[in-house]
Design an enzyme around this catalytic site. Structure first.
Site, PDB file in Angstrom:
ATOM      1  N   ARG A 140       0.843  -1.175  -0.010  1.00 49.36           N
ATOM      2  CA  ARG A 140       0.065   0.006   0.011  1.00 49.36           C
ATOM      3  C   ARG A 140       0.970   1.139  -0.051  1.00 49.36           C
ATOM      4  O   ARG A 140       2.060   1.053   0.446  1.00 49.36           O
ATOM      5  CB  ARG A 140      -0.819   0.092   1.225  1.00 49.36           C
ATOM      6  CG  ARG A 140      -1.808  -1.134   1.298  1.00 49.36           C
ATOM      7  CD  ARG A 140      -2.646  -0.930   2.634  1.00 49.36           C
ATOM      8  NE  ARG A 140      -3.575  -2.382   2.911  1.00 49.36           N
ATOM      9  CZ  ARG A 140      -3.305  -3.266   3.588  1.00 49.36           C
ATOM     10  NH1 ARG A 140      -1.959  -3.535   3.986  1.00 49.36           N
ATOM     11  NH2 ARG A 140      -4.158  -4.359   3.442  1.00 49.36           N
ATOM     12  N   LYS A 173      -1.983  -1.880   8.133  1.00 45.95           N
ATOM     13  CA  LYS A 173      -3.357  -1.748   8.156  1.00 45.95           C
ATOM     14  C   LYS A 173      -3.908  -2.800   9.307  1.00 45.95           C
ATOM     15  O   LYS A 173      -3.388  -3.915   9.058  1.00 45.95           O
ATOM     16  CB  LYS A 173      -3.965  -1.901   7.069  1.00 45.95           C
ATOM     17  CG  LYS A 173      -5.745  -1.650   6.918  1.00 45.95           C
ATOM     18  CD  LYS A 173      -6.426  -1.966   5.505  1.00 45.95           C
ATOM     19  CE  LYS A 173      -7.674  -1.598   5.790  1.00 45.95           C
ATOM     20  NZ  LYS A 173      -8.408  -1.706   4.492  1.00 45.95           N
ATOM     21  N   HIS A 195      -2.630   2.019  -5.849  1.00 44.16           N
ATOM     22  CA  HIS A 195      -2.899   0.933  -5.525  1.00 44.16           C
ATOM     23  C   HIS A 195      -3.166  -0.139  -6.647  1.00 44.16           C
ATOM     24  O   HIS A 195      -3.185  -1.540  -6.310  1.00 44.16           O
ATOM     25  CB  HIS A 195      -4.393   0.989  -4.815  1.00 44.16           C
ATOM     26  CG  HIS A 195      -4.702   0.351  -3.712  1.00 44.16           C
ATOM     27  ND1 HIS A 195      -4.059   0.116  -2.513  1.00 44.16           N
ATOM     28  CD2 HIS A 195      -5.425  -1.030  -3.475  1.00 44.16           C
ATOM     29  CE1 HIS A 195      -4.514  -0.650  -1.777  1.00 44.16           C
ATOM     30  NE2 HIS A 195      -5.476  -1.351  -2.366  1.00 44.16           N
ATOM     31  N   ARG A 250      -0.389  -2.617  -6.705  1.00 44.20           N
ATOM     32  CA  ARG A 250      -0.608  -3.852  -5.746  1.00 44.20           C
ATOM     33  C   ARG A 250      -1.390  -4.630  -6.246  1.00 44.20           C
ATOM     34  O   ARG A 250      -1.239  -5.824  -6.129  1.00 44.20           O
ATOM     35  CB  ARG A 250      -1.058  -3.247  -4.500  1.00 44.20           C
ATOM     36  CG  ARG A 250      -1.509  -3.900  -3.165  1.00 44.20           C
ATOM     37  CD  ARG A 250      -1.882  -3.232  -2.015  1.00 44.20           C
ATOM     38  NE  ARG A 250      -2.697  -3.964  -1.083  1.00 44.20           N
ATOM     39  CZ  ARG A 250      -2.152  -4.756  -0.006  1.00 44.20           C
ATOM     40  NH1 ARG A 250      -1.015  -4.783   0.109  1.00 44.20           N
ATOM     41  NH2 ARG A 250      -2.961  -5.342   0.753  1.00 44.20           N
ATOM     42  N   HIS A 256      -3.725  -9.644   4.114  1.00 41.60           N
ATOM     43  CA  HIS A 256      -5.061  -9.668   4.168  1.00 41.60           C
ATOM     44  C   HIS A 256      -5.521 -10.566   5.203  1.00 41.60           C
ATOM     45  O   HIS A 256      -4.975 -11.503   5.528  1.00 41.60           O
ATOM     46  CB  HIS A 256      -5.757 -10.107   2.997  1.00 41.60           C
ATOM     47  CG  HIS A 256      -5.819  -9.300   1.859  1.00 41.60           C
ATOM     48  ND1 HIS A 256      -5.819  -9.698   0.529  1.00 41.60           N
ATOM     49  CD2 HIS A 256      -5.701  -7.980   1.473  1.00 41.60           C
ATOM     50  CE1 HIS A 256      -5.651  -8.688  -0.308  1.00 41.60           C
ATOM     51  NE2 HIS A 256      -5.861  -7.534   0.312  1.00 41.60           N
ATOM     52  N   TYR A 290      -8.977 -11.479  -6.853  1.00 34.79           N
ATOM     53  CA  TYR A 290      -7.872 -11.707  -8.039  1.00 34.79           C
ATOM     54  C   TYR A 290      -8.234 -12.664  -8.561  1.00 34.79           C
ATOM     55  O   TYR A 290      -7.764 -12.772  -9.732  1.00 34.79           O
ATOM     56  CB  TYR A 290      -6.677 -11.527  -7.241  1.00 34.79           C
ATOM     57  CG  TYR A 290      -6.332 -10.147  -6.515  1.00 34.79           C
ATOM     58  CD1 TYR A 290      -6.096  -9.261  -7.121  1.00 34.79           C
ATOM     59  CD2 TYR A 290      -5.976 -10.045  -5.153  1.00 34.79           C
ATOM     60  CE1 TYR A 290      -5.886  -7.871  -6.736  1.00 34.79           C
ATOM     61  CE2 TYR A 290      -5.741  -9.219  -4.428  1.00 34.79           C
ATOM     62  CZ  TYR A 290      -5.761  -7.845  -5.146  1.00 34.79           C
ATOM     63  OH  TYR A 290      -5.578  -6.669  -4.592  1.00 34.79           O
TER      64      TYR A 290
END
Length: 345
Positions: A204, A229, A293, A296, A319, A328
């Site tokens: 990120r 995050k 982003h 990424r 994640h 994805y």
């Protein structure tokens, strides 16, 4: 970067006109503001007249953008509570800005008189009218649910607040050739290294800008991403080619604290990084609407297409849920390669 910002009324609406040079860099900079538009009539860019935008360009703030005395006092208490619970600075700012925006809209009301119907009115008259995104609306809902839960209100029923339905949009992904072209046309060594690092490590932008030289482990070929995050640390990949670029970059710029620094040794700004990407996209003739982003997203998709297990991709991206990483599979071309198009038959 030089600009001249003034308050104007355009088509019956207050806007901030920003006069900048008509260069690729300046255009990318102004496009980084949400709601930016070009007026062919006025021959200038203009952006929404918000407190944040006024503050950024040094324009005078007005009482219109400030909650009433009761609202300001409750916001101060709310921020103190968020800080005590160790919410991240970004989350605190997002929640405070969201609550402030809502309370400014109802300056004429006491907090105890605000109801769920007022939130519906705010959604319709402010968020939908200004065509703000579902994610922005969701941020408002999250912030208000927590704010009124902490401050308490008999007329505002937190449990009956419904979140907006999210649009199921697929991420935009660049091909490997497009990524290579994007980085190749970037002449500035700092920008080139930053873009290459974000793509090759799936970072990120906030994570990339927080990287310090000591976080780069060249022996294990890993990057230690700290306090990302959700306040989670993780390791991600370090590319051999990017390591060579980073060493050259380090020799030239000799950063002290952060790997990528701006003026006076401060952390490099995300707005400048975004402007660098948009400038590179123009030079590389990439017409897709991309952001940092996107790099990424492209990293994750290219790993999946090369056969990397989804669980490893989840770990590299940081994640919490595999469901987030599953998106994805919908943009990867691998699953479609063995299908023969009926038109070709």
């Amino acid at each position: 970067m030089n600009w001249n910002a003034t308050i104007i009324t355009h088509k019956g609406e207050k806007r901030i006109a920003v006069a900048v040079k008509r260069t690729e860099e300046h255009t990318a900079f102004i496009r980084g503001f949400v709601g930016s538009k070009w007026s062919q009539t006025l021959k200038t860019w203009h952006i929404p007249d918000t407190e944040e935008n006024r503050a950024y360009f040094g324009l005078p703030l007005t009482s219109t953008f400030v909650p009433n005395e009761e609202g300001r006092a409750q916001i101060t208490k709310f921020k103190s509570w968020l800080d005590s619970k160790r919410y991240s600075p970004n989350t605190v700012k997002t929640y405070i800005d969201a609550v402030k925006s809502f309370l400014v809209y109802f300056n004429h009301k006491k907090l105890e008189d605000i109801t769920n119907q007022d939130l519906i009115q705010y959604n319709n008259d402010y968020i939908l009218r200004n065509n703000y995104s579902e994610s922005f609306q969701n941020q408002i809902v999250n912030a208000l649910k927590l704010f009124f839960k902490i401050t308490g209100s008999e007329n505002f029923d937190v449990e009956k607040i419904e979140r907006p339905k999210r649009a199921k949009k697929l991420p935009i992904v660049l091909s490997k050739e497009e990524v290579n072209r994007l980085i190749e046309v970037t002449g500035n060594l700092k920008h080139k290294t930053l873009l290459a690092l974000i793509y090759s490590s799936g970072l990120r932008i906030s994570e990339a800008l927080n990287i310090k030289p000591k976080d780069v482990d060249s022996k294990r070929m890993l990057i230690h991403v700290k306090n990302a995050k959700g306040k989670k640390d993780r390791y991600t990949l370090l590319s051999h080619k990017v390591l060579v670029m980073m060493r050259e970059y380090y020799q030239v710029y000799q950063p002290k604290m952060y790997l990528f620094e701006g003026t006076k040794g401060r952390m490099y700004s995300s707005r400048s990084a975004q402007a660098a990407l948009q400038n590179a996209a123009v030079k590389a003739k990439i017409t897709k609407r991309i952001s940092l982003h996107t790099l990424r997203h492209s990293f994750a998709t290219h790993l999946l297409e090369s056969g990397t297990d989804l669980r490893f991709i989840q770990e590299l991206l940081g994640h919490s849920s595999p469901k987030t990483t599953m998106i994805y599979t919908h943009v990867s071309s691998t699953s479609f390669k063995n299908i023969t198009n009926p038109f070709d038959m």
